[in-house]
Structure formats: C-alpha cells, structure tokens
Design a protein around this motif. Structure first.
Motif, short mmCIF file in Angstrom:
data_model
loop_
_atom_site.label_atom_id
_atom_site.label_comp_id
_atom_site.label_asym_id
_atom_site.label_seq_id
_atom_site.Cartn_x
_atom_site.Cartn_y
_atom_site.Cartn_z
N SER A 236 0.79 -1.15 0.00
CA SER A 236 0.16 0.07 0.01
C SER A 236 1.04 1.17 0.16
CB SER A 236 -0.99 -0.09 1.33
OG SER A 236 -0.19 -0.10 2.63
N ASP A 237 2.12 1.09 0.22
CA ASP A 237 2.98 2.45 -0.04
C ASP A 237 2.89 3.06 -1.27
OD1 ASP A 237 4.67 2.21 2.86
OD2 ASP A 237 4.53 0.11 2.01
N CYS A 238 2.96 4.20 -1.06
CA CYS A 238 2.85 5.03 -2.46
C CYS A 238 4.21 6.18 -2.33
CB CYS A 238 1.76 6.12 -2.21
SG CYS A 238 1.59 7.42 -3.37
N THR A 239 4.94 5.91 -3.50
CA THR A 239 6.05 6.77 -3.86
C THR A 239 5.68 8.52 -3.96
OG1 THR A 239 5.84 6.10 -6.48
CG2 THR A 239 7.20 4.96 -5.00
N TYR A 240 4.60 8.45 -4.33
CA TYR A 240 4.23 9.97 -4.69
C TYR A 240 3.95 10.74 -3.22
CZ TYR A 240 2.01 14.25 -6.66
OH TYR A 240 1.81 15.38 -6.83
N GLN A 241 3.23 9.98 -2.51
CA GLN A 241 2.83 10.47 -1.06
C GLN A 241 3.84 10.59 -0.14
OE1 GLN A 241 -0.81 8.21 -0.78
NE2 GLN A 241 -1.70 9.99 -0.38
N GLN A 242 4.69 9.53 -0.14
CA GLN A 242 5.53 9.18 0.94
C GLN A 242 7.11 9.84 0.54
OE1 GLN A 242 3.64 5.04 1.27
NE2 GLN A 242 5.45 5.24 2.74
N SER A 243 7.08 11.14 0.40
CA SER A 243 8.35 11.68 0.11
C SER A 243 9.50 11.55 0.96
CB SER A 243 8.12 13.22 -0.03
OG SER A 243 7.77 13.72 1.02
N ASP A 244 9.08 11.22 2.43
CA ASP A 244 10.41 10.85 3.13
C ASP A 244 11.10 9.59 2.87
OD1 ASP A 244 7.99 9.80 3.90
OD2 ASP A 244 8.70 9.35 5.82
N ARG A 245 10.55 8.77 2.13
CA ARG A 245 11.16 7.31 2.00
C ARG A 245 11.25 7.02 0.28
NH1 ARG A 245 8.05 3.40 6.54
NH2 ARG A 245 9.62 4.01 7.97
N PHE A 246 10.58 7.69 -0.42
CA PHE A 246 10.63 7.23 -1.92
C PHE A 246 10.90 8.51 -2.95
CE2 PHE A 246 7.60 4.21 0.35
CZ PHE A 246 8.69 3.00 -0.01
N PHE A 247 11.73 8.27 -3.88
CA PHE A 247 11.79 9.06 -4.99
C PHE A 247 10.63 8.89 -5.77
CE2 PHE A 247 16.40 8.42 -4.18
CZ PHE A 247 16.71 9.84 -3.73
N SER A 248 9.90 10.06 -6.27
CA SER A 248 8.84 9.97 -7.05
C SER A 248 9.05 11.00 -8.51
CB SER A 248 7.21 10.25 -6.61
OG SER A 248 6.65 10.61 -7.61
N TYR A 249 9.01 10.33 -9.69
CA TYR A 249 9.15 11.35 -10.87
C TYR A 249 8.14 12.07 -11.02
CZ TYR A 249 10.36 12.77 -15.49
OH TYR A 249 10.39 13.48 -16.69
N ARG A 250 6.78 11.65 -10.89
CA ARG A 250 5.43 12.37 -11.13
C ARG A 250 5.73 13.65 -10.01
NH1 ARG A 250 0.63 11.86 -13.66
NH2 ARG A 250 1.89 10.32 -14.82
N ARG A 251 6.18 13.35 -8.78
CA ARG A 251 6.17 14.36 -7.78
C ARG A 251 7.40 15.40 -8.26
NH1 ARG A 251 7.42 11.70 -3.49
NH2 ARG A 251 9.49 12.17 -3.46
N THR A 252 8.35 15.21 -8.67
CA THR A 252 9.65 16.07 -8.61
C THR A 252 10.01 16.22 -10.18
OG1 THR A 252 11.35 14.42 -8.07
CG2 THR A 252 10.15 15.62 -6.14
N GLY A 253 9.94 15.35 -10.90
CA GLY A 253 10.35 15.29 -12.41
C GLY A 253 11.90 14.94 -12.23
N GLU A 254 12.51 14.46 -11.09
CA GLU A 254 14.01 14.24 -11.09
C GLU A 254 13.97 12.71 -11.21
OE1 GLU A 254 15.99 16.90 -7.90
OE2 GLU A 254 14.46 15.69 -6.88
N LYS A 255 15.21 12.41 -12.12
CA LYS A 255 15.41 10.88 -12.61
C LYS A 255 16.18 10.31 -11.35
CE LYS A 255 14.57 11.50 -17.40
NZ LYS A 255 15.40 11.26 -18.91
N LYS A 256 15.47 10.14 -10.10
CA LYS A 256 16.15 9.49 -8.88
C LYS A 256 15.52 8.15 -8.89
CE LYS A 256 18.19 13.75 -6.91
NZ LYS A 256 18.27 14.53 -5.73
N VAL A 257 16.02 7.01 -8.38
CA VAL A 257 15.26 5.90 -8.29
C VAL A 257 15.63 5.20 -6.84
CG1 VAL A 257 15.00 5.65 -10.91
CG2 VAL A 257 17.16 4.63 -9.63
N GLN A 258 14.85 4.05 -6.72
CA GLN A 258 15.23 3.36 -5.63
C GLN A 258 15.32 1.91 -5.94
OE1 GLN A 258 12.78 5.55 -4.23
NE2 GLN A 258 11.32 4.96 -5.56
N TRP A 259 15.91 0.97 -5.22
CA TRP A 259 16.26 -0.35 -5.99
C TRP A 259 15.30 -1.49 -5.41
CZ3 TRP A 259 19.00 -1.36 -10.49
CH2 TRP A 259 19.63 -0.27 -10.84
N SER A 260 15.09 -2.37 -6.07
CA SER A 260 14.36 -3.68 -5.28
C SER A 260 15.23 -4.69 -5.72
CB SER A 260 13.02 -3.36 -5.79
OG SER A 260 12.31 -2.55 -5.30
#
Length: 265
Positions: A234-258
């Motif tokens: 249920s975790d959302c990359t857009y909403q949880q800016s403290d934990r995830f990068f989000s291209y839709r939120r910032t336009g920055e090409k930063k990623v997290q790995w799985s």
C-alpha cells in the motif's frame, strides 16, 4: 496472513514481504542512494552475484545465464530488458535487481525450485503484459503456478496517477477480452465496471486515474494465480516523500532499487 514489514540496515529502512520468505529480498528506499546493486547485495546476501539490465519500458525478460555479473554500472554495457529471471540450476546464489520511482517493482519467487525474478512494470510494460511474460518464463523452466509467490512493491497510488484515457485503454486491453473492432469507450467501460477496477474517474476531460498495481493483480488472477499468492504493498512513492523518490512528484530521475536472491543449489 501476508505482512509487509519495515527492516533497517545501518539505520536505513527497506521493505520486505512475508509472502517471499525465506528468500532474501528488499524494496529499498531513497535513503540508500547512491548505493547500486553491487553494493546493496551485501544487505541481502553478501555471497550472491548481482545482475541488472538496462530498463526500457518493454516486456523482455532476461535470464541470468545469458548475462554477465555486474562489474560496473555503465548502462551501455547492460542488456535491454525490464525483467530478470535467475538460472534455476545454478550452483551459486544470484540476486536480480530493478529500479523504479513511480513504476511498480515486482519480485517473484518459486518456492519449490528456488529461482526468482525481478521486474520493472510501468504502464507501458503492464500494457505489454510483462508480468504474465515473466510467469510464462517461469513455466517454461518447469515452475508450477501454485509454487509462485508475487510481491508488488511501492509505487504511485492509483488515485493519484492521472493518465490519458488512451493509456488506460492500452492497459485495459491486457485485462479484458476485446475484439479488434471493440471501441476504446467500450474497453474503458468494461474495465471500469470490474470489481476493484484499476481505472478510476478523473475530473479532467480525456483523463482517468490508473492503478497499475491493481492492473497487474488482475492479470495474475486471469492466469489462475490465486489471491493468496499475491501481495500488494500500500506504500505510495508519490505521497511518502520521506522514503521514496517520485518522478511524477519532482520530475527528477532518481530511483530506488528492489532486489531478490535465489536460493541456489
């Protein structure tokens, strides 16, 4: 009962899913940047060999037996593919990795054979059925549907992901049965009336909201993968800016790995 649990490594958080136990795995957070798979693998299993590909928003599934272990992070040297499947007869543990910002990271494990897969599934890959393609690759290697476990990690929530109706139609074609002459409006109508539909209304003309994780779940269930074999974060990359990068939120090409590690022989 499937649970998602936050773990920590050297004070940095990453997410795991009990459905994938006992496979070492993790959905990592922005706190691990700029670590790469060659460095992150030590969090999961320092003895495992790391593999990744050049992600191109397609449906290709690469096999580790056809890849070179990571020796550098030069993208030009990587095979283009958005999914990786480990070699089931390998004598060593292999870890496979994908990166994402708002797209869905998918980790799959065969609890009988010990092989695993990591998949990057955005809307394009989902429309092209990359996750069903990965399931087919497992089956070709001898896996049985009932032995597979699938975890869909943090991604942008459907109620926040605005897309054009055309995008929703392309994803919808991967879920419902349509004819060549079925209109786009008919496809949207069919998808919108599904229980737990991945297509949600939007106030802007020609736009809808799209839940990619829900679309993938429906694809899996249409392959007779039972709901008990599927876990959706249920975790959302857009909403949880403290934990995830989000291209839709910032336009920055930063990623997290799985990543996930095979059990080896």
């Amino acid at each position: 009962m499937t649970t998602w649990q936050w773990q920590t490594w050297q004070g940095k958080p990453y997410l795991t899913c009990s459905l994938l136990d006992p496979f070492s795995h993790g959905f990592f957070t922005r706190q691990f940047r700029p670590d790469t798979p060659r460095e992150l693998v030590r969090v999961l299993d320092a003895e495992a060999t790391a593999y990744r590909t050049q992600q191109v928003h397609g449906r290709a599934i690469a096999r580790t037996c056809h890849l070179e272990p990571l020796a550098s992070e030069t993208v030009a040297n990587l095979q283009p593919a958005d999914g990786i499947l480990t070699h089931p007869d390998g004598n060593t543990k292999e870890s496979v990795w994908v990166c994402s910002a708002d797209c869905t990271p998918v980790l799959i494990a065969d609890v009988r054979r010990g092989c695993v897969s990591a998949i990057h599934a955005g809307w394009r890959g989902t429309a092209a059925k990359i996750v069903p393609e990965a399931i087919a690759a497992f089956r070709e290697g001898g896996s049985l549907h009932e032995d597979l476990r699938v975890a869909l990690g943090p991604a942008i929530s459907g109620d926040l992901y605005q897309v054009s109706s055309d995008v929703a139609v392309r994803v919808g074609r991967s879920i419902v049965a349509v004819r060549d002459d079925t209109s786009d409006d008919e496809i949207l109508q069919q998808v919108s009336t599904l229980p737990d539909s991945p297509v949600l209304p939007d106030s802007e003309p020609g736009k809808v909201r799209l839940d990619v994780r829900q679309a993938i779940r429906l694809q899996l269930e249409r392959l007779n993968i039972s709901p008990e074999q599927i876990a959706v974060s249920s975790d959302c990359t857009y909403q949880q800016s403290d934990r995830f990068f989000s291209y839709r939120r910032t336009g920055e090409k930063k990623v997290q790995w799985s990543g996930i590690v095979s059990q080896g022989s």
